[in-house]
Design an enzyme around this catalytic site. Structure first.
Site, short mmCIF file in Angstrom:
data_model
loop_
_atom_site.label_atom_id
_atom_site.label_comp_id
_atom_site.label_asym_id
_atom_site.label_seq_id
_atom_site.Cartn_x
_atom_site.Cartn_y
_atom_site.Cartn_z
N SER A 69 0.61 -1.25 -0.04
CA SER A 69 0.00 0.07 -0.20
C SER A 69 0.79 1.30 -0.01
CB SER A 69 -0.74 0.00 1.17
OG SER A 69 -0.27 -0.20 2.20
N ARG A 92 -4.57 -4.73 -20.94
CA ARG A 92 -4.74 -5.91 -20.06
C ARG A 92 -4.37 -5.77 -18.68
NH1 ARG A 92 -7.18 -10.32 -21.50
NH2 ARG A 92 -5.65 -11.82 -20.24
N ARG A 200 6.31 -7.12 -18.34
CA ARG A 200 6.82 -6.83 -19.57
C ARG A 200 8.17 -6.68 -19.93
NH1 ARG A 200 2.42 -8.56 -22.20
NH2 ARG A 200 0.38 -7.53 -21.21
#
Length: 278
Positions: A69, A92, A200
């Site tokens: 958080s 996505r 990625r």
């Protein structure tokens, strides 16, 4: 809690960083920094920091133990230009907020992605969704590039003729290929951005989206160097093992036989090799 200003980040604000042949990334804005992460974690006021080494240790602890958080307190806004097929992979990642140029309102630009020879390869024999690591011969690659360009030119001419004839833009755009460049603003917090980068930057991700991820990683480093260093060490260059694999590790280290089945052993050994390569 003071507004965070990072001089290194200020230097790259609104600057275009080229990606692929016609794409770019701009860091439009950022909110927070390494300082904001530790401020949030300590729930303090003012500077909220102790020493750089203590801040780095706290950030590293938070990331290793998945206390995520405080990382959500840091937010980035990017302006991106990329081929549509890359953008469709991008969306996505649903925790991002996105506003894209509309082909219903705007005339799409005559800009298409054409891969370099070194990026053109046959289908991989061991990866159903990827290309081979060996590019095609130069003459074969040039033929592919020629076919791409020819198809793109024909598609755009048809599009332009339709628009000029008065056809609705939302209809005329339908036949434009996935190689067409699009632009959008994209906002995401650091916790989810690290998840995006973990996926990625991976070697299994498509080359084109990896090139964008590499640039974003360096932009994030400008804003949050301590958090980025921890991300690289713990997440991007780290390997995790499940319970069975941990038991196998203990067995191997104590000189016992590996208890994993053949299929699971293959996956386990691949993780070990990946960790060594990293």
């Amino acid at each position: 809690m003071a507004h965070c200003i990072v001089p290194e980040a200020e230097e790259i604000l609104d600057k275009e960083f080229t990606v692929l042949d016609k794409g770019f990334i701009r860091l439009v804005d950022y909110y927070g920094s390494d300082q904001r992460i530790v401020q949030s974690a300590r729930v303090s006021y003012g500077a909220g920091t102790k020493t750089v080494s203590q801040d780095a240790a706290l950030i590293d602890y938070l990331l290793r133990h998945q206390h995520t958080s405080p990382f959500e307190q840091v937010v980035f806004t990017f302006h991106l230009k990329m081929p549509i097929f890359v953008a469709r992979q991008w969306v996505r990642h649903r925790m991002g907020r996105m506003n894209e140029v509309s082909g219903r309102y705007s005339i799409m630009k005559d800009e298409f992605y054409v891969p370099e020879d070194s990026c053109i390869a046959n289908q991989s024999s061991d990866n159903k969704q990827g290309r081979s690591s060996e590019p095609l011969e130069k003459d074969q690659a040039e033929k592919v590039r020629h076919d791409f360009i020819s198809g793109q030119e024909n598609a755009y001419k048809t599009y332009s003729d339709m628009v000029d004839s008065g056809l609705a833009r939302e209809i005329a755009r339908i036949n434009l290929p996935l190689a067409l460049y699009t632009e959008f603003y994209w906002q995401m917090d650091l916790h989810n951005l690290f998840h995006f980068l973990k996926l990625r930057l991976d070697s299994h991700a498509q080359y084109e989206i990896r090139e964008y991820a590499k640039v974003i990683l360096e932009m994030v480093r400008k804003v949050c160097p301590l958090a980025t260093s921890s991300f690289e060490n713990n997440l991007n260059c780290g390997v995790t093992f499940n319970g069975e694999e941990m038991e196998a590790l203990r067995a191997v280290l104590s000189g016992k036989e590996n208890p994993l089945s053949e299929k699971k052993l293959k996956r386990f050994e691949e993780k070990i090799r990946t960790g060594i390569q990293l």
